[in-house]
Design an enzyme around this catalytic site. Structure first.
Site, PDB file in Angstrom:
ATOM      1  N   SER A  46     -10.268  -1.735  -4.869  1.00 44.97           N
ATOM      2  CA  SER A  46     -10.355  -2.620  -6.052  1.00 44.97           C
ATOM      3  C   SER A  46      -9.107  -3.038  -6.692  1.00 44.97           C
ATOM      4  O   SER A  46      -9.084  -4.306  -7.146  1.00 44.97           O
ATOM      5  CB  SER A  46     -11.563  -2.417  -6.838  1.00 44.97           C
ATOM      6  OG  SER A  46     -11.372  -1.060  -7.465  1.00 44.97           O
ATOM      7  N   GLU A  47      -8.442  -2.184  -7.029  1.00 46.16           N
ATOM      8  CA  GLU A  47      -7.172  -2.290  -7.740  1.00 46.16           C
ATOM      9  C   GLU A  47      -6.059  -1.337  -7.346  1.00 46.16           C
ATOM     10  O   GLU A  47      -6.254  -0.175  -6.965  1.00 46.16           O
ATOM     11  CB  GLU A  47      -7.242  -2.019  -9.387  1.00 46.16           C
ATOM     12  CG  GLU A  47      -7.910  -3.282 -10.079  1.00 46.16           C
ATOM     13  CD  GLU A  47      -9.182  -3.118 -10.800  1.00 46.16           C
ATOM     14  OE1 GLU A  47      -9.832  -3.957 -11.253  1.00 46.16           O
ATOM     15  OE2 GLU A  47      -9.548  -1.994 -10.685  1.00 46.16           O
ATOM     16  N   THR A  48      -4.845  -1.819  -7.618  1.00 45.09           N
ATOM     17  CA  THR A  48      -3.536  -0.864  -7.194  1.00 45.09           C
ATOM     18  C   THR A  48      -2.684  -1.270  -8.601  1.00 45.09           C
ATOM     19  O   THR A  48      -2.484  -2.461  -9.011  1.00 45.09           O
ATOM     20  CB  THR A  48      -2.776  -1.299  -5.823  1.00 45.09           C
ATOM     21  OG1 THR A  48      -3.637  -1.233  -4.795  1.00 45.09           O
ATOM     22  CG2 THR A  48      -1.528  -0.455  -6.057  1.00 45.09           C
TER      23      THR A  48
END
Length: 300
Positions: A46-48
């Site tokens: 979902s996020e990096t």
């Protein structure tokens, strides 16, 4: 091209393979925006978060955060996970406290990381206070878009509304845990809803073993469902304040998310209010290391 160190962790959980997975890429000063986006798409979480040298040496790092599809100015689970990762690298022993200040696109985010008897937790202060979105929301369209009945939208003094605080979300109170479990993006109404309001929809209801349980859907951002959304949890403070759940002083809430998708997450929310106005919002949680390695960036 030099390979960069990376690590992943599960955030808002103390159990591996729960919570919200996060990728942390260090030494990212020379990466272009396009390279960061490709790496985020490769991890497909979902996020990096990408760690760079801070503009102010008094701060721990400058960071940039990406969905698989786009950069975002602020996000909660990358902030918690990255702060714990950096604090672990510069602290030793089983009892300590470290202030990790991250330079995010939305502003400075101070994170207090605490280790007590080897257990690490972190709490950040939201960089901006939420503001209401002026566009109206249609409860009938919301019900159709989530595959629910109109009577299942809203409970007590809680009504749907949009709020922004870095990112923005459409908040949808639903009447029961059963309604929350049944909620799913449902076409074609979902397409109409997100075109008219917001790509990210945060549905919530009262919980049994927590104050509120939630689900967050953002398929347009490459996130079918998010196990834990720290930024939405922070902005939820404004939704709860508007729903007469917060008085002057400090009010604390326990939030659960990700239960329905098998990645249970626990999020702590604290809201300061003075003279009827929200003055500060803090979000707390922990993180569990999962893996580490090196990644070769794509060609610039």
């Amino acid at each position: 091209m030099t390979a960069l160190p990376f690590a992943t962790c599960d955030v808002f959980t103390d159990a591996p393979y729960g919570g919200n997975p996060l990728a942390i890429v260090e030494g990212a000063d020379d990466l272009t925006t396009a390279q960061m986006q490709l790496i985020a798409r490769e991890f497909n979480l979902s996020e990096t978060i990408f760690v760079q040298t801070p503009d102010d040496p008094a701060n721990a790092a400058r960071v940039r955060i990406f969905f698989p599809t786009a950069e975002i100015p602020f996000a909660g689970h990358p902030t918690i996970g990255c702060a714990i990762h950096l604090a672990r690298a510069r602290q030793a022993g089983n009892d300590w406290t470290d202030l990790i200040t991250l330079e995010e696109v939305a502003g400075l985010v101070p994170v207090t990381v605490t280790c007590k008897s080897g257990k690490i937790t972190a709490q950040f202060t939201a960089p901006v206070l939420p503001t209401p979105h002026p566009d109206p929301v249609d409860p009938d369209l919301i019900a159709d878009a989530l595959g629910l009945e109109r009577a299942q939208i809203g409970f007590d003094s809680h009504a749907p509304a949009m709020w922004a605080g870095g990112p923005d979300f459409l908040y949808v109170p639903v009447a029961s845990l059963d309604a929350l479990a049944r909620a799913q993006p449902t076409q074609p109404a979902w397409g109409r809803l997100t075109a008219e309001s917001n790509e990210s929809v945060y549905a919530y209801t009262r919980g049994k073993d927590c104050d509120f349980r939630a689900r967050m859907f953002a398929p347009g951002h490459g996130i079918a469902e998010d196990p834990a959304t720290g930024s939405a949890s922070a902005i939820l403070a404004a939704q709860l304040h508007a729903s007469a759940q917060i008085g002057d002083g400090t009010t604390r809430f326990s939030l659960h998310q990700g239960v329905e998708m098998g990645r249970p997450s626990q999020i702590g929310l604290s809201v300061d209010c003075e003279d009827g106005e929200v003055t500060a919002i803090r979000v707390a949680g922990t993180a569990v290391p999962i893996m580490s390695g090196r990644i070769t960036p794509p060609e610039a």
